[in-house]
Design a protein around this motif. Sequence first.
Motif, PDB file in Angstrom:
ATOM      1  N   UNK A  49     -12.600 -18.732   5.538  1.00 53.23           N
ATOM      2  CA  UNK A  49     -11.337 -18.227   6.068  1.00 53.23           C
ATOM      3  C   UNK A  49     -11.274 -16.727   5.790  1.00 53.23           C
ATOM      4  N   UNK A  50     -10.957 -15.972   6.804  1.00 49.78           N
ATOM      5  CA  UNK A  50     -10.806 -14.526   6.679  1.00 49.78           C
ATOM      6  C   UNK A  50      -9.406 -14.127   7.119  1.00 49.78           C
ATOM      7  N   UNK A  51      -8.753 -13.322   6.300  1.00 51.96           N
ATOM      8  CA  UNK A  51      -7.420 -12.803   6.634  1.00 51.96           C
ATOM      9  C   UNK A  51      -7.411 -11.288   6.471  1.00 51.96           C
ATOM     10  N   UNK A  52      -6.776 -10.628   7.403  1.00 48.81           N
ATOM     11  CA  UNK A  52      -6.555  -9.183   7.305  1.00 48.81           C
ATOM     12  C   UNK A  52      -5.075  -8.909   7.508  1.00 48.81           C
ATOM     13  N   UNK A  53      -4.495  -8.201   6.563  1.00 45.36           N
ATOM     14  CA  UNK A  53      -3.073  -7.859   6.640  1.00 45.36           C
ATOM     15  C   UNK A  53      -2.944  -6.353   6.442  1.00 45.36           C
ATOM     16  N   UNK A  54      -2.387  -5.685   7.417  1.00 41.44           N
ATOM     17  CA  UNK A  54      -2.156  -4.245   7.332  1.00 41.44           C
ATOM     18  C   UNK A  54      -0.651  -3.995   7.395  1.00 41.44           C
ATOM     19  N   UNK A  55      -0.124  -3.391   6.341  1.00 42.44           N
ATOM     20  CA  UNK A  55       1.312  -3.137   6.261  1.00 42.44           C
ATOM     21  C   UNK A  55       1.557  -1.641   6.115  1.00 42.44           C
ATOM     22  N   UNK A  56       2.465  -1.115   6.896  1.00 43.19           N
ATOM     23  CA  UNK A  56       2.856   0.287   6.785  1.00 43.19           C
ATOM     24  C   UNK A  56       4.364   0.357   6.600  1.00 43.19           C
ATOM     25  N   UNK A  57       4.803   1.140   5.611  1.00 44.87           N
ATOM     26  CA  UNK A  57       6.220   1.230   5.274  1.00 44.87           C
ATOM     27  C   UNK A  57       6.657   2.691   5.214  1.00 44.87           C
ATOM     28  N   UNK A  58       7.891   2.929   5.580  1.00 48.50           N
ATOM     29  CA  UNK A  58       8.565   4.189   5.275  1.00 48.50           C
ATOM     30  C   UNK A  58       9.543   3.898   4.156  1.00 48.50           C
ATOM     31  N   UNK A  59       9.362   4.564   3.027  1.00 45.90           N
ATOM     32  CA  UNK A  59      10.198   4.320   1.856  1.00 45.90           C
ATOM     33  C   UNK A  59      11.105   5.526   1.651  1.00 45.90           C
ATOM     34  N   UNK A  60      12.390   5.322   1.907  1.00 42.12           N
ATOM     35  CA  UNK A  60      13.396   6.379   1.731  1.00 42.12           C
ATOM     36  C   UNK A  60      14.090   6.171   0.396  1.00 42.12           C
ATOM     37  N   UNK A  61      14.088   7.205  -0.446  1.00 40.65           N
ATOM     38  CA  UNK A  61      14.728   7.119  -1.750  1.00 40.65           C
ATOM     39  C   UNK A  61      16.209   7.434  -1.556  1.00 40.65           C
ATOM     40  N   UNK A  62      17.017   6.368  -1.496  1.00 41.41           N
ATOM     41  CA  UNK A  62      18.438   6.544  -1.192  1.00 41.41           C
ATOM     42  C   UNK A  62      19.258   6.939  -2.406  1.00 41.41           C
ATOM     43  N   UNK A  63      18.705   6.765  -3.603  1.00 40.40           N
ATOM     44  CA  UNK A  63      19.440   7.173  -4.788  1.00 40.40           C
ATOM     45  C   UNK A  63      18.705   6.820  -6.059  1.00 40.40           C
ATOM     46  N   UNK A  64      19.224   7.322  -7.178  1.00 42.30           N
ATOM     47  CA  UNK A  64      18.669   7.021  -8.499  1.00 42.30           C
ATOM     48  C   UNK A  64      19.822   6.880  -9.477  1.00 42.30           C
ATOM     49  N   UNK A  65      19.791   5.812 -10.259  1.00 40.88           N
ATOM     50  CA  UNK A  65      20.797   5.569 -11.284  1.00 40.88           C
ATOM     51  C   UNK A  65      20.087   5.363 -12.601  1.00 40.88           C
ATOM     52  N   UNK A  66      20.040   6.420 -13.422  1.00 41.04           N
ATOM     53  CA  UNK A  66      19.311   6.342 -14.675  1.00 41.04           C
ATOM     54  C   UNK A  66      17.834   6.116 -14.419  1.00 41.04           C
ATOM     55  N   UNK A  67      17.319   5.019 -14.965  1.00 37.52           N
ATOM     56  CA  UNK A  67      15.899   4.697 -14.802  1.00 37.52           C
ATOM     57  C   UNK A  67      15.640   3.778 -13.621  1.00 37.52           C
ATOM     58  N   UNK A  68      16.612   3.632 -12.728  1.00 41.88           N
ATOM     59  CA  UNK A  68      16.463   2.759 -11.568  1.00 41.88           C
ATOM     60  C   UNK A  68      16.508   3.567 -10.278  1.00 41.88           C
ATOM     61  N   UNK A  69      15.521   3.347  -9.415  1.00 44.16           N
ATOM     62  CA  UNK A  69      15.483   3.986  -8.103  1.00 44.16           C
ATOM     63  C   UNK A  69      15.895   2.980  -7.037  1.00 44.16           C
ATOM     64  N   UNK A  70      16.586   3.458  -6.015  1.00 42.85           N
ATOM     65  CA  UNK A  70      16.976   2.630  -4.875  1.00 42.85           C
ATOM     66  C   UNK A  70      16.119   3.059  -3.689  1.00 42.85           C
ATOM     67  N   UNK A  71      15.289   2.139  -3.203  1.00 44.93           N
ATOM     68  CA  UNK A  71      14.336   2.452  -2.144  1.00 44.93           C
ATOM     69  C   UNK A  71      14.659   1.644  -0.895  1.00 44.93           C
ATOM     70  N   UNK A  72      15.027   2.334   0.181  1.00 46.93           N
ATOM     71  CA  UNK A  72      15.226   1.692   1.467  1.00 46.93           C
ATOM     72  C   UNK A  72      13.856   1.601   2.145  1.00 46.93           C
ATOM     73  N   UNK A  73      13.318   0.404   2.246  1.00 43.80           N
ATOM     74  CA  UNK A  73      11.954   0.188   2.720  1.00 43.80           C
ATOM     75  C   UNK A  73      11.978  -0.371   4.135  1.00 43.80           C
TER      76      UNK A  73
END
Length: 308
Positions: A80-104
Motif C-alpha cells: 500500500x502506498x499513500x501520498x499526502x501533500x498538505x499546504x497551509x497558510x498560518x496567520x498569527x491572530x494573537x498571542x496571550x502570554x506563552x500561547x499563540x493563536x494560529x488561524x490555519x
Amino acid sequence: MGEERGMPQKYCALRERANTDGEPIFVLMKKIQLLCSLILLLGSGSASAQVVLALNLQPGKTYAYSIDLDIQSRKDDQEVTMEIKSAYDIFVSGAKGDTLLLRTTYSRMVMSIVAGEMRISGDSHATIDNDDRSPGAMMNRMMHALSGKSFLLKITREGAVLAVEGVDEMTDAVVADAGLPESEQAAFRTTFSQQFNERSIRESFTQSFNIYPNKSVKVGDSWDRKFVSNANGLSANATYTVKAIKGDLVYLDIVSDLQMNNGSMNGTQKGNMVLEAATGLMRNGEIKQHITGDAEINNTCTITGQLK
C-alpha cells in the motif's frame, strides 16, 4: 653598515627590507598576531553561540507551510502506498502570554492511495466532474471542498497544541461546498470526519510543531519529546540535538525509537531540521521512519516554511 650590537645581520637585513616598504617587520608581525587573535575569538564565539529556541511566530503575519508525507507499507504480499501533500497558510491572530493563536487555512490538499489494483486520488486544484460518483471523484471533491477552509490552533511556545477549534464549522462548510444531493451528504460527512477531525489535526500539528525547548540552547544541547498516536497506537521517543548555529539559523538532528503500544511493531526515526532562531519558523526538515514487525513500513515526511 655592519651588524648592529646584539642583532644578527639577517634580522637587520629583514628590518631594512621592511623599512623600504614603509612598515617595520615587528609592526607587521604584531598586526598578524592581532588578526589571528580576532579570528580565534570569532571562531570560539560562533561555537559557543546561544539562542533562545521557541515558537515565536509574529502576530499579524502569515506563514506558508507545506507538509508532504510519503507512506509505503508491505504486509505479506500486499503493498500500500499513500501520498499526502498538505499546504497551509498560518496567520498569527494573537498571542496571550506563552500561547499563540494560529488561524490555519488549507491552501492545497493532495491525497492518493494505491493498493494493488485500487488507485484513488484527489487534488484540491483539480477540476470536479459533478456527475462522477466514483471513489476517486469523491476524494477529489473532498480535497477541492477543503481548500480555503480554516480552523484555529491554540499552541504553546514549545509547540504543544492546547486546543483545536472550529473543526465542526469547517466540516459543515466542506459538506456544503461539495455540491452533493442531500441523500449523499451524511455519508460524505462521515468519510471526511474520519480523516479530518479534532484528534487527527491535533496529533498532526503536535508532531510537526512540538519540537521547541523554549529555552537558551547551544551546539551540542539535546532535549526529548514523546509522541503517541491514538489513531494507530504508535509512540515515538524523540531526541533533538543542536548540530550547528549559523547566524539566525539553528540546525537540528532528530533520532527516535518507535513502538506500537501492543509491541507488535517497532522501528527507528531519523531526520534533520533548520529553524529560524528569531521566530521558530521551520525553514525545512526531513524525517524518515523505518518500522518492522507485523508489517514493514517506510515513511518520509518533508516540511518547508516561509514568511508569506
